[in-house]
Design a protein around this motif. Structure first.
Motif, PDB file in Angstrom:
ATOM      1  N   ALA A  99      63.802  32.046  22.400  1.00 48.12           N
ATOM      2  CA  ALA A  99      64.041  30.890  23.273  1.00 48.12           C
ATOM      3  C   ALA A  99      63.432  31.112  24.650  1.00 48.12           C
ATOM      4  O   ALA A  99      62.787  30.210  25.207  1.00 48.12           O
ATOM      5  N   GLN A 100      63.616  32.293  25.222  1.00 52.89           N
ATOM      6  CA  GLN A 100      63.022  32.584  26.525  1.00 52.89           C
ATOM      7  C   GLN A 100      61.496  32.523  26.443  1.00 52.89           C
ATOM      8  O   GLN A 100      60.828  32.027  27.360  1.00 52.89           O
ATOM      9  N   GLY A 101      60.945  33.015  25.333  1.00 51.84           N
ATOM     10  CA  GLY A 101      59.495  32.953  25.158  1.00 51.84           C
ATOM     11  C   GLY A 101      58.989  31.531  25.059  1.00 51.84           C
ATOM     12  O   GLY A 101      57.963  31.185  25.640  1.00 51.84           O
ATOM     13  N   LEU A 102      59.710  30.685  24.330  1.00 54.55           N
ATOM     14  CA  LEU A 102      59.296  29.287  24.179  1.00 54.55           C
ATOM     15  C   LEU A 102      59.377  28.542  25.501  1.00 54.55           C
ATOM     16  O   LEU A 102      58.459  27.781  25.856  1.00 54.55           O
ATOM     17  N   VAL A 103      60.452  28.753  26.242  1.00 61.05           N
ATOM     18  CA  VAL A 103      60.598  28.069  27.532  1.00 61.05           C
ATOM     19  C   VAL A 103      59.506  28.537  28.493  1.00 61.05           C
ATOM     20  O   VAL A 103      58.868  27.725  29.185  1.00 61.05           O
ATOM     21  N   GLY A 104      59.267  29.850  28.528  1.00 58.60           N
ATOM     22  CA  GLY A 104      58.202  30.359  29.382  1.00 58.60           C
ATOM     23  C   GLY A 104      56.840  29.847  28.972  1.00 58.60           C
ATOM     24  O   GLY A 104      55.978  29.560  29.803  1.00 58.60           O
ATOM     25  N   ALA A 105      56.636  29.698  27.649  1.00 56.06           N
ATOM     26  CA  ALA A 105      55.363  29.194  27.152  1.00 56.06           C
ATOM     27  C   ALA A 105      55.155  27.741  27.555  1.00 56.06           C
ATOM     28  O   ALA A 105      54.045  27.329  27.919  1.00 56.06           O
ATOM     29  N   VAL A 106      56.205  26.951  27.489  1.00 56.09           N
ATOM     30  CA  VAL A 106      56.098  25.544  27.889  1.00 56.09           C
ATOM     31  C   VAL A 106      55.839  25.440  29.390  1.00 56.09           C
ATOM     32  O   VAL A 106      54.974  24.667  29.842  1.00 56.09           O
ATOM     33  N   PHE A 107      56.578  26.226  30.172  1.00 53.81           N
ATOM     34  CA  PHE A 107      56.436  26.168  31.624  1.00 53.81           C
ATOM     35  C   PHE A 107      55.048  26.605  32.072  1.00 53.81           C
ATOM     36  O   PHE A 107      54.384  25.912  32.860  1.00 53.81           O
ATOM     37  N   GLU A 108      54.584  27.757  31.575  1.00 54.72           N
ATOM     38  CA  GLU A 108      53.291  28.284  32.012  1.00 54.72           C
ATOM     39  C   GLU A 108      52.144  27.801  31.137  1.00 54.72           C
ATOM     40  O   GLU A 108      51.113  27.363  31.640  1.00 54.72           O
ATOM     41  N   GLY A 109      52.322  27.907  29.813  1.00 51.18           N
ATOM     42  CA  GLY A 109      51.213  27.596  28.905  1.00 51.18           C
ATOM     43  C   GLY A 109      50.834  26.138  28.884  1.00 51.18           C
ATOM     44  O   GLY A 109      49.668  25.793  28.665  1.00 51.18           O
ATOM     45  N   VAL A 110      51.796  25.251  29.095  1.00 48.48           N
ATOM     46  CA  VAL A 110      51.494  23.816  29.140  1.00 48.48           C
ATOM     47  C   VAL A 110      51.465  23.323  30.588  1.00 48.48           C
ATOM     48  O   VAL A 110      50.446  22.818  31.073  1.00 48.48           O
ATOM     49  N   GLY A 111      52.585  23.486  31.301  1.00 47.40           N
ATOM     50  CA  GLY A 111      52.680  22.938  32.651  1.00 47.40           C
ATOM     51  C   GLY A 111      51.744  23.587  33.650  1.00 47.40           C
ATOM     52  O   GLY A 111      50.895  22.918  34.253  1.00 47.40           O
ATOM     53  N   ALA A 112      51.866  24.908  33.839  1.00 50.74           N
ATOM     54  CA  ALA A 112      51.028  25.597  34.836  1.00 50.74           C
ATOM     55  C   ALA A 112      49.558  25.553  34.458  1.00 50.74           C
ATOM     56  O   ALA A 112      48.682  25.474  35.324  1.00 50.74           O
ATOM     57  N   SER A 113      49.267  25.595  33.152  1.00 55.58           N
ATOM     58  CA  SER A 113      47.876  25.523  32.709  1.00 55.58           C
ATOM     59  C   SER A 113      47.247  24.182  33.082  1.00 55.58           C
ATOM     60  O   SER A 113      46.167  24.123  33.677  1.00 55.58           O
ATOM     61  N   LEU A 114      47.933  23.093  32.758  1.00 60.70           N
ATOM     62  CA  LEU A 114      47.419  21.770  33.114  1.00 60.70           C
ATOM     63  C   LEU A 114      47.390  21.590  34.631  1.00 60.70           C
ATOM     64  O   LEU A 114      46.472  20.957  35.170  1.00 60.70           O
ATOM     65  N   GLY A 115      48.380  22.152  35.323  1.00 59.50           N
ATOM     66  CA  GLY A 115      48.399  22.056  36.785  1.00 59.50           C
ATOM     67  C   GLY A 115      47.205  22.734  37.415  1.00 59.50           C
ATOM     68  O   GLY A 115      46.618  22.221  38.370  1.00 59.50           O
ATOM     69  N   SER A 116      46.813  23.898  36.876  1.00 54.09           N
ATOM     70  CA  SER A 116      45.644  24.604  37.402  1.00 54.09           C
ATOM     71  C   SER A 116      44.356  23.836  37.122  1.00 54.09           C
ATOM     72  O   SER A 116      43.490  23.704  37.994  1.00 54.09           O
ATOM     73  N   LEU A 117      44.233  23.334  35.890  1.00 54.03           N
ATOM     74  CA  LEU A 117      43.010  22.623  35.512  1.00 54.03           C
ATOM     75  C   LEU A 117      42.842  21.343  36.316  1.00 54.03           C
ATOM     76  O   LEU A 117      41.774  21.091  36.894  1.00 54.03           O
ATOM     77  N   LEU A 118      43.889  20.534  36.361  1.00 51.89           N
ATOM     78  CA  LEU A 118      43.813  19.282  37.109  1.00 51.89           C
ATOM     79  C   LEU A 118      43.643  19.558  38.606  1.00 51.89           C
ATOM     80  O   LEU A 118      42.892  18.864  39.296  1.00 51.89           O
ATOM     81  N   GLY A 119      44.322  20.600  39.108  1.00 52.99           N
ATOM     82  CA  GLY A 119      44.184  20.949  40.520  1.00 52.99           C
ATOM     83  C   GLY A 119      42.766  21.351  40.869  1.00 52.99           C
ATOM     84  O   GLY A 119      42.245  20.982  41.925  1.00 52.99           O
ATOM     85  N   GLY A 120      42.104  22.110  39.975  1.00 56.56           N
ATOM     86  CA  GLY A 120      40.722  22.510  40.228  1.00 56.56           C
ATOM     87  C   GLY A 120      39.781  21.321  40.289  1.00 56.56           C
ATOM     88  O   GLY A 120      38.838  21.294  41.088  1.00 56.56           O
ATOM     89  N   ILE A 121      40.028  20.327  39.439  1.00 53.17           N
ATOM     90  CA  ILE A 121      39.186  19.125  39.439  1.00 53.17           C
ATOM     91  C   ILE A 121      39.423  18.304  40.704  1.00 53.17           C
ATOM     92  O   ILE A 121      38.485  17.875  41.378  1.00 53.17           O
TER      93      ILE A 121
END
Length: 587
Positions: free
Chosen positions: A512-534
């Motif tokens: 559960a901790q891995g899934l929550v961390g994956a959603v937070f970083e792997g989906v949210g932070a990843s998209l935040g970095s990509l969109l922020g760079g653009i």
């Protein structure tokens, strides 16, 4: 003596290794994580390239966290994997410093005739600057240009800095120190000059070129009108004091194609290993911590706050050391950062080797137990909240320091020399003024407000924080804004981790901790970095404004949905759900 005795009675020796782990792990990795994006920028990557890299890294964590969390749950390997990935992180991150820089050539073509201009292709500066711009040009093998400077250029009074000041206060100055007389007497073939570009003299030519029309030039202390009797040209290295133009120069310098270089892939590979290691260590560390806490997950924040202490102290110290070791150098020297990481993570490994977590329940079918949570709309909203927080956090992780560096250059007055110290101070204020008190108080906040209302508070704080960044003019004013790091990270992280711990069926905690961390970083932070760079191509203020408005929109959606859900029975994780778990656990 009585006071010390009471403290000893309250301290649980079983939790001391976890406190030490949080302190040392965050102290070692904090500088590397905080300065990673600015280090990558110095290695020749544009904002789009950096955004792409740091969008890919959390995806690696997205895959690694749940897979290795499930493996740890299934075969009781939490401690073994916890130690192994600490070693992987230290080795990979330490190796990053040896990756060669991406080759760059910030070369422009200077054309001198009745008017003088230089063109940058390819390059777009987003919103073109409407103020005075100064660009330092270093031209080599330009004997014809030197001849025209000495024979045709005349004195001018048009040399003005970006704020209308005299040349003495301009943000860009010649670095060679050669006077006009010395240049002409020596018949040199190389020349350094500062081109002054008045407001409105930067024009977009086609879709990928910028033309900068020069109003006056400074050679040494002389201010000259750049008009050549015989049209001539020169190839020059350029550096401008405007953030948007500097971004355009960096984009042109990298050729907008870093993926064709082996340095890019080597850097990405090592950073990916580092991020996977950190992701697994964080999720397994939290699972081990909740295992040791037993029936009192409310005390998680008081363990995790030691990580914030380490983060704040060593971010500030490392930033100051980087500035100190960079004295007299053209670029920042990050070597000390990598050695601090290696030493502290190595010490943490030795301490965590002493961890002895107890036996715990096993899940017969981990995937089936986790899947039971998915149809619950409350869980869906929790996942959506994690993604929204990740989007905002991704921007802050990768581009807050970029924004402060750009503001420091525009501000002038020597601020740029101390950017790493400023950034270290930012991390320290984030820690001691924001994150630390909110981690300490997170248990009480969650017990009083409940998880849902706390999530709304976090989104409101994100919106305020990001909008305030968009209004910054002086980077030092970022320090009071960092107090909002408390609710936007300290309280957010405690809420996210405790909710996942409470919702997880027995025997699936690491998953559960891995899934929550994956959603937070792997989906949210990843998209935040990509969109922020653009978006950052249009400027830091614009980017932070867009994200701030987006956080407030997410807040409205979150509140409206939960108002509807509140009418249903058995709504949400109530304060009693955590306050009622009263099995005493020492801190």
């Amino acid at each position: 003596m009585t006071f010390i005795k009471n403290i000893r009675e309250k301290i649980n020796p079983a939790l001391l290794p976890m406190k030490c782990h949080y302190f040392l792990w965050n102290a070692g990795t904090a500088p590397a994580v905080s300065f990673a994006s600015t280090w990558a920028r110095q290695r020749g990557l544009s904002s789009v390239a950096v955004g792409t890299v740091f969008a890919a890294l959390p995806v690696c964590g997205l895959l690694a966290k749940p897979l290795l969390g499930a493996l740890a749950d299934r075969y009781q390997l939490q401690r073994a994997l916890f130690l192994a990935f600490q070693a992987l992180t230290a080795a990979a991150f330490f190796s990053v410093q040896f990756v060669p820089a991406v080759p760059t050539r910030t070369t422009v073509a200077l054309l001198c005739g009745n008017t003088t201009s230089f063109r940058l292709c390819p390059g777009t500066a987003g919103q073109l600057p409407g103020t005075h711009v100064s660009c330092e040009l270093s031209c080599r093998n330009a004997s014809s240009l030197v001849f025209e400077i000495c024979s045709s250029w005349t004195e001018s009074d048009q040399c003005q800095g970006p704020t209308g000041s005299t040349t003495e206060t301009s943000a860009v100055r010649p670095t060679g120190g050669t006077t006009l007389e010395a240049l002409c007497d020596s018949a040199a073939a190389d020349v350094q000059l500062v081109a002054e570009v008045p407001p409105g003299n930067i024009l977009q030519q086609g879709s990928s070129c910028l033309e900068l029309r020069v109003g006056a030039c400074r050679v040494g202390d002389a201010c000259l009108a750049p008009r050549c009797g015989n049209p001539t040209g020169a190839s020059c290295e350029a550096r401008c004091d405007d953030a948007a133009l500097r971004e355009a120069l960096e984009s042109a310098a990298s050729g907008d194609d870093p993926v064709s270089l082996y340095q890019f892939w080597l850097l990405l590979g090592l950073l990916a290993l580092s991020w996977v290691g950190m992701a697994v260590v964080v999720s397994l560390g939290d699972a081990l911590c909740f295992q040791l806490l037993g029936e009192r997950p409310i005390l998680y924040g008081r363990q995790r706050l030691w990580g914030s202490i380490g983060w704040g102290i060593f971010s500030l110290m490392t930033g100051a050391l980087i500035d100190e070791f960079s004295r007299g150098k053209q670029k920042k020297d990050y070597t000390v950062m990598f050695y601090i990481l290696l030493i502290l993570v190595g010490l943490n490994f030795c301490i965590c080797f002493q961890l002895k977590p107890g036996e715990r329940k096993r899940s017969k079918n981990i995937l089936r137990d986790i899947a039971k949570l998915l149809p619950d709309l409350r869980i869906v909203m929790f996942v959506a909240w994690c993604i929204a927080c990740g989007l905002c956090t991704g921007l802050l992780w990768q581009f807050l320091f970029w924004h402060l560096e750009d503001l420091a250059v525009l501000r002038g007055g020597g601020v740029a020399r101390w950017t790493k110290t400023l950034q270290g101070a930012v991390s320290a204020v984030q820690t001691f003024g924001g994150e630390l008190p909110f981690l300490f108080l997170s248990g009480g906040v969650l017990a009083r407000l409940g998880h849902v209302h706390t999530m709304s508070l976090v989104l409101a704080a994100y919106g305020a924080r990001l909008l305030l960044y968009s209004l910054l003019a002086d980077p030092w004013w970022s320090l009071p804004i960092e107090l909002l790091h408390g609710p936007t990270y300290g309280l957010m992280y405690a809420t996210m981790a405790s909710y996942a711990s409470i919702a997880a069926p027995p025997g699936t905690e690491a998953t559960a901790q891995g899934l929550v961390g994956a959603v937070f970083e792997g989906v949210g932070a990843s998209l935040g970095s990509l969109l922020g760079g653009i978006l950052y191509q249009r400027g830091g203020a614009f980017t932070f404004r867009v994200y701030g408005v987006g956080a407030l929109v997410a807040l409205c959606v979150h509140v409206c949905v939960h108002c509807v859900l509140a009418r249903r029975p058995h709504y949400g994780v109530q304060p009693s759900d955590i306050a009622g778990k009263s099995t005493p656990v020492q801190e």
